[in-house]
Design an enzyme around this catalytic site. Structure first.
Site, mmCIF file in Angstrom:
data_model
loop_
_atom_site.group_PDB
_atom_site.id
_atom_site.type_symbol
_atom_site.label_atom_id
_atom_site.label_comp_id
_atom_site.label_asym_id
_atom_site.label_seq_id
_atom_site.Cartn_x
_atom_site.Cartn_y
_atom_site.Cartn_z
ATOM 1 N N TYR A 57 -15.721 -18.007 19.315
ATOM 2 C CA TYR A 57 -14.695 -17.388 18.475
ATOM 3 C C TYR A 57 -15.228 -17.253 17.052
ATOM 4 O O TYR A 57 -15.018 -18.114 16.195
ATOM 5 C CB TYR A 57 -13.416 -18.228 18.470
ATOM 6 C CG TYR A 57 -12.669 -18.285 19.770
ATOM 7 C CD1 TYR A 57 -12.916 -17.393 20.804
ATOM 8 C CD2 TYR A 57 -11.690 -19.260 19.982
ATOM 9 C CE1 TYR A 57 -12.223 -17.461 21.999
ATOM 10 C CE2 TYR A 57 -10.984 -19.328 21.174
ATOM 11 C CZ TYR A 57 -11.262 -18.435 22.184
ATOM 12 O OH TYR A 57 -10.564 -18.514 23.361
ATOM 13 N N HIS A 130 -16.040 -21.731 29.592
ATOM 14 C CA HIS A 130 -15.237 -20.598 29.117
ATOM 15 C C HIS A 130 -15.083 -19.500 30.169
ATOM 16 O O HIS A 130 -14.023 -18.879 30.283
ATOM 17 C CB HIS A 130 -15.878 -20.026 27.853
ATOM 18 C CG HIS A 130 -14.928 -19.290 26.970
ATOM 19 N ND1 HIS A 130 -15.147 -19.096 25.636
ATOM 20 C CD2 HIS A 130 -13.743 -18.689 27.222
ATOM 21 C CE1 HIS A 130 -14.147 -18.419 25.101
ATOM 22 N NE2 HIS A 130 -13.293 -18.154 26.048
ATOM 23 N N SER A 208 -2.643 -16.206 25.980
ATOM 24 C CA SER A 208 -1.923 -14.925 25.846
ATOM 25 C C SER A 208 -0.549 -14.999 26.506
ATOM 26 O O SER A 208 -0.183 -14.116 27.291
ATOM 27 C CB SER A 208 -2.742 -13.780 26.442
ATOM 28 O OG SER A 208 -3.951 -13.623 25.744
ATOM 29 N N PRO A 209 0.242 -16.042 26.214
ATOM 30 C CA PRO A 209 1.533 -16.209 26.893
ATOM 31 C C PRO A 209 2.583 -15.175 26.516
ATOM 32 O O PRO A 209 3.616 -15.077 27.182
ATOM 33 C CB PRO A 209 1.973 -17.614 26.459
ATOM 34 C CG PRO A 209 1.335 -17.804 25.126
ATOM 35 C CD PRO A 209 -0.009 -17.133 25.242
ATOM 36 N N GLY A 213 1.260 -10.508 22.154
ATOM 37 C CA GLY A 213 2.298 -10.209 21.175
ATOM 38 C C GLY A 213 3.372 -9.257 21.608
ATOM 39 O O GLY A 213 4.440 -9.186 20.987
ATOM 40 N N SER A 216 6.964 -10.492 22.152
ATOM 41 C CA SER A 216 7.729 -10.943 20.981
ATOM 42 C C SER A 216 8.744 -9.898 20.550
ATOM 43 O O SER A 216 9.663 -10.186 19.783
ATOM 44 C CB SER A 216 6.784 -11.252 19.811
ATOM 45 O OG SER A 216 6.221 -10.048 19.302
#
Length: 324
Positions: A57, A130, A208-209, A213, A216
């Protein structure tokens, strides 16, 4: 707020963790270093005790310097190290438009030393592979993990983007504590791993629940994400993908008003109420969003409400990043 056990270890974490990737990677230019460190530290003060990062990252700052996510996490949490659970990952390097995978024992050994240094710690609580490296057998990776545990460099290990066969083979050599796979209302294809997680006592960490985004309710195809933000090209933010998701978004809006919560909180509560071994790790650079996400565990959904959502999900073929 009832803590959730991390696998079969003696580590317990609050139900919502913090995915730190976005501070330096995939969401446009990295956050200003001081601001990112301050925000991560504020997350701890809000109650977060599970922080997720990775060796790969990284991002390029406006001045050309490199922002290392592990360094941000390490600085922010250094003086509360014994009060938090830090997860990081090895085995992936970003090479332009593709990932280079290397889970060889030699590479793992090099990676662990680099991560320990950047995180300013002498141990890592949860160390993930990963991505599965097709050139390295799971037994080999698990064998190295067992050595690292014996040496005290890691407390436990996990696998990201795991499948059942690989997971079982690895677990037979060195017990796996957690898997980290994509999971949201729009990405349910890994639910077939739930029974395996229950059987083996493995935590399912959901990345990424909120479908990057979208769930939301704050973004549409007209939203501007800025240069270098991966969401610009994600299918759920294109007109067709968004149209497919509208029925779900409408239901979430209706239910969130009924439950007196936000759509983001409802999205997280849905998985928290489904299984007690699921831990979502949403990310945000905004402190108000971090606070909102953390308190999703205060929202309780009934079996009927979960079934209503699941029933709708069964009727929609979503366009979403990270599909099958």
């Amino acid at each position: 707020m009832k803590a959730r056990q991390l696998g079969k270890t003696n580590m317990f974490i609050n139900p919502v963790g913090l995915g730190c990737m976005g501070f330096s990677h995939a969401y446009g230019l990295p956050e200003d270093k001081d601001t990112a460190i301050e925000t991560i530290r504020k997350a701890y003060e809000l109650g977060y005790n599970f922080f997720d990062t990775a060796e790969c990252y990284t991002g390029t700052n406006a001045d050309g310097s490199i922002s290392y996510n592990e360094e941000l996490v390490g600085i922010a949490l250094k003086d509360v190290r014994d009060k938090v659970i830090i997860a990081t990952k090895f085995g992936v390097e970003h090479k332009g438009d593709h990932l280079e995978l290397d889970s060889s024992p030699e590479r793992i050994r090099k990676s662990i030393e680099g991560s320990l240094k950047k995180l300013q710690t002498d141990y890592i609580d949860l160390y993930y592979q990963h991505r599965i490296d097709p050139n390295v057998e799971p037994e080999v990776v698990a064998g190295v993990m067992k050595e690292l545990i014996d040496e005290g460099k890691i407390k436990a290990w996990g696998i990201s983007e795991a499948n059942e066969e690989y997971l079982r083979r690895a677990h037979a050599v060195c017990p796996v504590t957690a898997i980290q796979n994509r999971y949201s209302m729009m990405a349910t294809w890994h639910e077939d791993l739930f029974d395996t997680c229950k059987e083996l006592g493995i935590t399912y960490v959901a990345f990424s629940p909120m479908a990057n985004g979208l769930l939301s309710g704050k973004f549409t195809p007209k939203s501007s994400f800025g240069e270098g933000d991966f969401r610009n090209n994600m299918p759920q933010y294109q007109e067709e993908g968004y149209r497919k998701a509208e029925k779900l978004l409408n239901l979430l809006n209706e239910l969130s008003q009924k439950k007196n919560c936000t759509m983001a909180q409802l999205s997280l509560a849905w998985m928290l109420c489904k299984e007690d071994f699921i831990v979502p790790i949403p990310g945000s650079r905004k402190i108000e969003r971090l606070q909102e996400n953390f308190h999703a565990c205060d929202v309780v959904l009934s079996v009927d409400e979960i079934n209503e959502i699941d029933g709708l999900l069964d009727t929609i073929d979503f366009d979403v990043f990270g599909g099958h």
